[in-house]
Motif scaffolding. Sequence first.
Motif, PDB file in Angstrom:
ATOM      1  N   ALA A  77       3.832   1.164   3.044  1.00  0.00           N
ATOM      2  CA  ALA A  77       2.730   0.335   3.515  1.00  0.00           C
ATOM      3  C   ALA A  77       1.657   0.192   2.435  1.00  0.00           C
ATOM      4  O   ALA A  77       1.504   1.039   1.565  1.00  0.00           O
ATOM      5  N   ASN A  78       0.905  -0.935   2.521  1.00  0.00           N
ATOM      6  CA  ASN A  78      -0.276  -1.163   1.685  1.00  0.00           C
ATOM      7  C   ASN A  78       0.011  -1.045   0.198  1.00  0.00           C
ATOM      8  O   ASN A  78      -0.788  -0.503  -0.579  1.00  0.00           O
ATOM      9  N   GLY A  79       1.166  -1.536  -0.234  1.00  0.00           N
ATOM     10  CA  GLY A  79       1.468  -1.593  -1.651  1.00  0.00           C
ATOM     11  C   GLY A  79       1.832  -0.280  -2.285  1.00  0.00           C
ATOM     12  O   GLY A  79       1.721  -0.126  -3.514  1.00  0.00           O
ATOM     13  N   THR A  80       2.267   0.700  -1.479  1.00  0.00           N
ATOM     14  CA  THR A  80       2.622   1.999  -2.038  1.00  0.00           C
ATOM     15  C   THR A  80       3.654   1.852  -3.144  1.00  0.00           C
ATOM     16  O   THR A  80       3.477   2.327  -4.250  1.00  0.00           O
ATOM     17  N   ASN A 165      -3.698   3.948  12.851  1.00  0.00           N
ATOM     18  CA  ASN A 165      -2.558   4.778  13.223  1.00  0.00           C
ATOM     19  C   ASN A 165      -1.769   5.187  11.979  1.00  0.00           C
ATOM     20  O   ASN A 165      -2.069   4.744  10.869  1.00  0.00           O
ATOM     21  N   PHE A 166      -0.773   6.025  12.139  1.00  0.00           N
ATOM     22  CA  PHE A 166      -0.014   6.630  11.045  1.00  0.00           C
ATOM     23  C   PHE A 166      -0.912   7.467  10.136  1.00  0.00           C
ATOM     24  O   PHE A 166      -0.615   7.657   8.949  1.00  0.00           O
ATOM     25  N   GLY A 167      -2.031   7.957  10.679  1.00  0.00           N
ATOM     26  CA  GLY A 167      -2.930   8.792   9.898  1.00  0.00           C
ATOM     27  C   GLY A 167      -3.643   8.063   8.776  1.00  0.00           C
ATOM     28  O   GLY A 167      -4.039   8.671   7.771  1.00  0.00           O
ATOM     29  N   VAL A 168      -3.848   6.752   8.914  1.00  0.00           N
ATOM     30  CA  VAL A 168      -4.486   5.967   7.861  1.00  0.00           C
ATOM     31  C   VAL A 168      -5.970   6.288   7.782  1.00  0.00           C
ATOM     32  O   VAL A 168      -6.666   6.348   8.803  1.00  0.00           O
ATOM     33  N   PHE A 188     -14.211   1.283  -6.469  1.00  0.00           N
ATOM     34  CA  PHE A 188     -13.433   2.468  -6.096  1.00  0.00           C
ATOM     35  C   PHE A 188     -12.707   2.163  -4.789  1.00  0.00           C
ATOM     36  O   PHE A 188     -13.245   1.495  -3.898  1.00  0.00           O
ATOM     37  N   ALA A 189     -11.470   2.636  -4.656  1.00  0.00           N
ATOM     38  CA  ALA A 189     -10.717   2.454  -3.411  1.00  0.00           C
ATOM     39  C   ALA A 189      -9.796   3.646  -3.205  1.00  0.00           C
ATOM     40  O   ALA A 189      -9.117   4.096  -4.135  1.00  0.00           O
ATOM     41  N   ARG A 190      -9.771   4.138  -1.975  1.00  0.00           N
ATOM     42  CA  ARG A 190      -8.899   5.248  -1.601  1.00  0.00           C
ATOM     43  C   ARG A 190      -8.204   4.894  -0.293  1.00  0.00           C
ATOM     44  O   ARG A 190      -8.847   4.437   0.656  1.00  0.00           O
ATOM     45  N   ASP A 191      -6.889   5.095  -0.223  1.00  0.00           N
ATOM     46  CA  ASP A 191      -6.115   4.773   0.961  1.00  0.00           C
ATOM     47  C   ASP A 191      -5.122   5.902   1.191  1.00  0.00           C
ATOM     48  O   ASP A 191      -4.236   6.139   0.367  1.00  0.00           O
ATOM     49  N   PHE A 192      -5.254   6.578   2.319  1.00  0.00           N
ATOM     50  CA  PHE A 192      -4.445   7.762   2.611  1.00  0.00           C
ATOM     51  C   PHE A 192      -3.708   7.559   3.934  1.00  0.00           C
ATOM     52  O   PHE A 192      -4.229   6.959   4.870  1.00  0.00           O
ATOM     53  N   SER A 193      -2.455   8.032   4.005  1.00  0.00           N
ATOM     54  CA  SER A 193      -1.702   7.982   5.249  1.00  0.00           C
ATOM     55  C   SER A 193      -0.770   9.187   5.315  1.00  0.00           C
ATOM     56  O   SER A 193      -0.147   9.558   4.315  1.00  0.00           O
ATOM     57  N   SER A 194      -0.662   9.776   6.497  1.00  0.00           N
ATOM     58  CA  SER A 194       0.281  10.880   6.700  1.00  0.00           C
ATOM     59  C   SER A 194       1.699  10.373   6.923  1.00  0.00           C
ATOM     60  O   SER A 194       2.635  11.167   6.986  1.00  0.00           O
ATOM     61  N   GLY A 195       1.858   9.027   7.030  1.00  0.00           N
ATOM     62  CA  GLY A 195       3.180   8.422   7.112  1.00  0.00           C
ATOM     63  C   GLY A 195       3.607   8.075   8.520  1.00  0.00           C
ATOM     64  O   GLY A 195       3.256   8.760   9.480  1.00  0.00           O
ATOM     65  N   PHE A 196       4.372   6.984   8.646  1.00  0.00           N
ATOM     66  CA  PHE A 196       4.870   6.587   9.964  1.00  0.00           C
ATOM     67  C   PHE A 196       6.140   7.345  10.329  1.00  0.00           C
ATOM     68  O   PHE A 196       6.619   7.251  11.454  1.00  0.00           O
ATOM     69  N   ARG A 197       6.681   8.110   9.369  1.00  0.00           N
ATOM     70  CA  ARG A 197       7.815   8.992   9.619  1.00  0.00           C
ATOM     71  C   ARG A 197       7.806  10.063   8.528  1.00  0.00           C
ATOM     72  O   ARG A 197       7.006  10.002   7.588  1.00  0.00           O
ATOM     73  N   TYR A 202       1.520   8.794   1.875  1.00  0.00           N
ATOM     74  CA  TYR A 202       1.072   8.281   0.584  1.00  0.00           C
ATOM     75  C   TYR A 202      -0.431   8.495   0.434  1.00  0.00           C
ATOM     76  O   TYR A 202      -1.166   8.696   1.410  1.00  0.00           O
ATOM     77  N   ARG A 203      -0.874   8.465  -0.833  1.00  0.00           N
ATOM     78  CA  ARG A 203      -2.301   8.538  -1.143  1.00  0.00           C
ATOM     79  C   ARG A 203      -2.560   7.648  -2.350  1.00  0.00           C
ATOM     80  O   ARG A 203      -2.127   7.951  -3.469  1.00  0.00           O
TER      81      ARG A 203
END
Length: 594
Positions: A77-80, A165-168, A188-197, A202-203
């Motif tokens: 997601a989000n260009g990871t 959702n997905f810990g975003v 500056f930009a920070r985008d964190f997710s614990s993942g949908f599975r 990603y961070r």
Amino acid sequence: MRRASRFILLAAVRCLLAQSPQRETVVVTGSFEPAPLEEIDRVVRVFAAGKEQLLLTNSFIDFLRLDTSLDVQARGANGTQSDLSIRGSGFGQTLVLLNGMRLNDPQSGHHNLDIPLPLDASSRIEVLKGTGSAYYGSDAIGGAVNLITQAPEITEIRLRSAAGNFGVNQESASLSYVLRAFTEQLAFARDFSSGFRADRDYRNLALASITHVTTRLGATDVVLAENDRPFGADQFYGNFNSWERTRGWFASIRQDLGANTEVDFAYRRHTDLFVLYRDRPAVFTNRHAAESYESAVRRHDSVGPNVTISYGLDGYHETVASNNLGYHQRDRGAGYFAIDIRALRRFSISVGGREEVYTGLRRQFSPTVSMGYWLSEHFKLRASASRAFRLPSFTDLYYHDPANVGSPNLRPESAWGYEAGVDWHATQKLRGELTVFHRRERDVIDYVRASLNDVYRATNFDRLNFTGVEAALISQPFQNHQVEFRYTGLTGAHSAIGGYISKYVFNYPTHSGVVSWQATLPHGIIARTRVDVLQRIAREPYGVWDVYAASTRGHLHPFLQLTNLSATRYVEILGVTTPGRGIVGGVEATFSKK
């Protein structure tokens, strides 16, 4: 009698070449010199990344998904990690630029959308569809994407935070400062997710500084950018619970020398840490570090009221140091020349070519010709033909792991591209486009295997031809409302490759349609929705629906982003599952001083 004939002929030519008023929209991608968008004889799409647009956007790929000829194949997601294909090209055949300087990674085409720039630091995205090596050299077989930065106009602070959702969890900030002939923007930009599975976390972190100074010599632009992206890569490269971390550093300086000459220099470093088994890193771990240096001198001169010549020199030095690939380097140099004859709203023709020499004194010549003719104030005909090529990446040449093997004997890919089309300008609120294109590729590089139990091997195969059609209808049915209908149909024909299984080339969309609507509504509400229906070769069609909305009044701007609202189950890359319904909401605070 002869004198009278000459006088009449000369008067007719002068009338034909009479200038029309300059249009406001100016692009540089797809043209050797700046020109109004409606006067470009190639298919160029421009996405404005203004402040309001950023409230309706989560990453660069949100813009790219609005065009049916741009196939974003996302692993996360989000260009990871995403690959971009234009008109059915391979991801390594798409050139990505930042202010005209290359971002493509010599190690692997997988990192072409690993963009170091935060979204807040960009002003627009220009996309050239079709072969473009005459402008930019290697890799522009399918087309080119050029990210443009711009000096800020006001002193401003923008702060943004969001969750979903997905810990975003997302945070970003932009500080712009304007003082006479000096401007500075920090982003500056920070985008964190614990993942949908599992193993799809990603961070993403990105930082940038953009400095603009105007002196008597001319404008000076300095860009410094960095990004850091660790992510779970489950199933990305086969049936493995992999993990990967990419980091990128980019620095460039552009100096104008008067009105017609510019000098550019750019440096890019990109590292890739890859672990095949996340829970057992000792089994197989790769560390790659690629560096690129680029310099350019570009100039254009007017030699008449309607004739411009453009010419310049480029130089490149690329290296890779890897425990898997070893150490390799290569150098390239290029020179180009073009002549452009243009009478606005009448006719235009551009002829150019680039000669590129690379390691071993091997050479590639890339010519291009394009022309346009206005049948009336409502209809414009255009056509073009050009050649492109791509050098194999270091991964194509030297990589090996339990599932993939490179080949040091690969030949460069080459292609001829042809297109013809018509633009319809019915009114200021209704216009259309229709383009037919054909691309003939030779020595195509793909990873193929003989059976399901075999490994993928990098291989040249002889012929691959694509034929397609693009159609678009853009309407403004009401004030501050815009509706777009876009469709791309594509078919590919290839020479037999002995029954081998292809990994990348034969994953293109045969049909792709997008309906999008964007509007400014009462009470400062802005909204955009997109419905995308896509069918890949030998697979079932699927549809994706996104909705974005935000408030622009006052200093606080709440926004809501709903992606894959229909919760469609689909894959863009074989074996890699994509997220379901995504919900992200947040608020942006803006404080400015004119």
